[in-house]
Design an enzyme around this catalytic site. Sequence first.
Site, PDB file in Angstrom:
ATOM      1  N   ARG A 107       0.888  -1.178   0.000  1.00 38.14           N
ATOM      2  CA  ARG A 107       0.000   0.000   0.000  1.00 38.14           C
ATOM      3  C   ARG A 107       0.918   1.219   0.000  1.00 38.14           C
ATOM      4  O   ARG A 107       1.604   1.488   0.994  1.00 38.14           O
ATOM      5  CB  ARG A 107      -0.905  -0.013   1.234  1.00 38.14           C
ATOM      6  CG  ARG A 107      -1.633   1.306   1.433  1.00 38.14           C
ATOM      7  CD  ARG A 107      -2.721   1.234   2.469  1.00 38.14           C
ATOM      8  NE  ARG A 107      -3.883   0.532   1.968  1.00 38.14           N
ATOM      9  CZ  ARG A 107      -5.098   0.582   2.516  1.00 38.14           C
ATOM     10  NH1 ARG A 107      -5.306   1.318   3.587  1.00 38.14           N
ATOM     11  NH2 ARG A 107      -6.100  -0.090   1.993  1.00 38.14           N
ATOM     12  N   HIS A 134      -7.269   0.891  -6.362  1.00 42.31           N
ATOM     13  CA  HIS A 134      -7.583   0.041  -5.203  1.00 42.31           C
ATOM     14  C   HIS A 134      -8.237  -1.250  -5.731  1.00 42.31           C
ATOM     15  O   HIS A 134      -9.432  -1.487  -5.523  1.00 42.31           O
ATOM     16  CB  HIS A 134      -8.501   0.798  -4.249  1.00 42.31           C
ATOM     17  CG  HIS A 134      -8.547   0.236  -2.863  1.00 42.31           C
ATOM     18  ND1 HIS A 134      -7.819  -0.878  -2.464  1.00 42.31           N
ATOM     19  CD2 HIS A 134      -9.243   0.633  -1.759  1.00 42.31           C
ATOM     20  CE1 HIS A 134      -8.073  -1.131  -1.197  1.00 42.31           C
ATOM     21  NE2 HIS A 134      -8.927  -0.237  -0.737  1.00 42.31           N
ATOM     22  N   GLN A 137     -10.257  -3.840  -3.465  1.00 45.36           N
ATOM     23  CA  GLN A 137     -11.558  -3.302  -3.066  1.00 45.36           C
ATOM     24  C   GLN A 137     -12.594  -3.514  -4.169  1.00 45.36           C
ATOM     25  O   GLN A 137     -13.713  -3.972  -3.916  1.00 45.36           O
ATOM     26  CB  GLN A 137     -11.421  -1.797  -2.772  1.00 45.36           C
ATOM     27  CG  GLN A 137     -12.687  -1.162  -2.270  1.00 45.36           C
ATOM     28  CD  GLN A 137     -13.034  -1.632  -0.874  1.00 45.36           C
ATOM     29  OE1 GLN A 137     -12.208  -1.589   0.019  1.00 45.36           O
ATOM     30  NE2 GLN A 137     -14.249  -2.092  -0.659  1.00 45.36           N
ATOM     31  N   ASP A 229     -17.282   7.228  -1.466  1.00 45.39           N
ATOM     32  CA  ASP A 229     -16.027   7.065  -0.726  1.00 45.39           C
ATOM     33  C   ASP A 229     -15.715   8.431  -0.120  1.00 45.39           C
ATOM     34  O   ASP A 229     -16.367   9.439  -0.450  1.00 45.39           O
ATOM     35  CB  ASP A 229     -14.934   6.596  -1.707  1.00 45.39           C
ATOM     36  CG  ASP A 229     -13.592   6.285  -1.031  1.00 45.39           C
ATOM     37  OD1 ASP A 229     -13.535   6.220   0.213  1.00 45.39           O
ATOM     38  OD2 ASP A 229     -12.595   6.107  -1.766  1.00 45.39           O
ATOM     39  N   CYS A 269     -16.524   1.797   0.571  1.00 45.18           N
ATOM     40  CA  CYS A 269     -15.368   0.923   0.864  1.00 45.18           C
ATOM     41  C   CYS A 269     -14.950   0.983   2.324  1.00 45.18           C
ATOM     42  O   CYS A 269     -14.279   0.073   2.799  1.00 45.18           O
ATOM     43  CB  CYS A 269     -14.203   1.292  -0.045  1.00 45.18           C
ATOM     44  SG  CYS A 269     -13.668   2.996   0.119  1.00 45.18           S
ATOM     45  N   ARG A 297     -13.778  -8.621   1.502  1.00 41.16           N
ATOM     46  CA  ARG A 297     -12.350  -8.355   1.289  1.00 41.16           C
ATOM     47  C   ARG A 297     -11.557  -9.604   1.659  1.00 41.16           C
ATOM     48  O   ARG A 297     -10.601  -9.975   0.978  1.00 41.16           O
ATOM     49  CB  ARG A 297     -11.888  -7.162   2.152  1.00 41.16           C
ATOM     50  CG  ARG A 297     -12.474  -5.816   1.771  1.00 41.16           C
ATOM     51  CD  ARG A 297     -11.964  -5.314   0.435  1.00 41.16           C
ATOM     52  NE  ARG A 297     -10.511  -5.243   0.381  1.00 41.16           N
ATOM     53  CZ  ARG A 297      -9.762  -4.238   0.861  1.00 41.16           C
ATOM     54  NH1 ARG A 297     -10.338  -3.184   1.398  1.00 41.16           N
ATOM     55  NH2 ARG A 297      -8.437  -4.257   0.758  1.00 41.16           N
TER      56      ARG A 297
END
Length: 313
Positions: A107, A134, A137, A229, A269, A297
């Site tokens: 990340r 992402h 996700q 988001d 998310c 996830r």
Amino acid sequence: MSNQKLSVSDLISIQNLTTSDISLIFSSAKMLKEKPLNFSGVLNNKTLALIFEKPSLRTRVTFDVGMTSMGGSSVFLDHSSTKLGERESIKDVARNLERWVDGIVARTYKNKSVIDLAAHAKIPVINGLTDLLHPCQALADFFTIYERFGSTNNLKFCFVGDGNNTCHSLMLAAGLLGVSFFVTTPPGFEPNPDIVETASKSAALTGGSIRVITNPNEAVQQANIVYTDVWASMGQEAEIEQRASVFVDYQVNDSLINQADKDALFMHCLPAHRGYEVATSVIDSTRSIVYDQAENRLHIQKALLYLLMSDPS
Ligand code: CP
Ligand code: NVA
């Protein structure tokens, strides 16, 4: 243990996947979710390095728990104070890690950091979020949609807010899955045009479509899914107040979501900021499937680890 293979050896972006890859990831995630004990030893003695320059709850915990539940383990590398490539080159980090571990989740701020890691490491590298993308996700989210609707065809998906990393990966997945994908953002916060073009090219082949429009009321009409988001992503903390005023008309509240399909579902998310991008009454309503997304996830990432890291049977 895995006979079926993805067309890629890393997961950097959804745009590197095919529609068949996504089907394989979804069918594997379904099996892993339904019968987790059948997979309890598939990553025996395998280790995953988790390199995180930014904070995380879901991504960190689900990769760690995912490895343990398949017989492996993970090692967390906290890069919150030293960015990848600062203490030593990304190439040297990759060349060291591949001698000790079997896969890397990264990340990072720069998307190029994940690309460079994958270019130099012989082991699989998975993008755990960058400023641009992402992908884990988006896969978990469309798997969640697939569970709810049985298919991703003929769906209208509306992303409301900032044209950010999550939006980009959802859009790329929507293109491959034949989804009618609308994005509505304030002027100046539209998604990256190269990603819109790539997703639109996929959509032209799958029967989907990608539309970017400014008016949120127009965008949500008849939507089956309304997604939002945060307005300021990690790394944009200094812009929180300014963005809050620019995005005020893009809050997903009852008035907005009531213009969507009567059975529309709400997705996010997470982490969420109630009272900003989403009203409490929406995220805590029966329309909201945010914790299903979070649960998935785990299953989707277990599928990725299994497909990318298990030994051929
Ligand atoms: N959605 C998501 O990636 O959450 P974290 O930032 O907590 O990992
Ligand atoms: N767009 C958000 C997603 C967090 C999971 C961010 O990058 O902070």
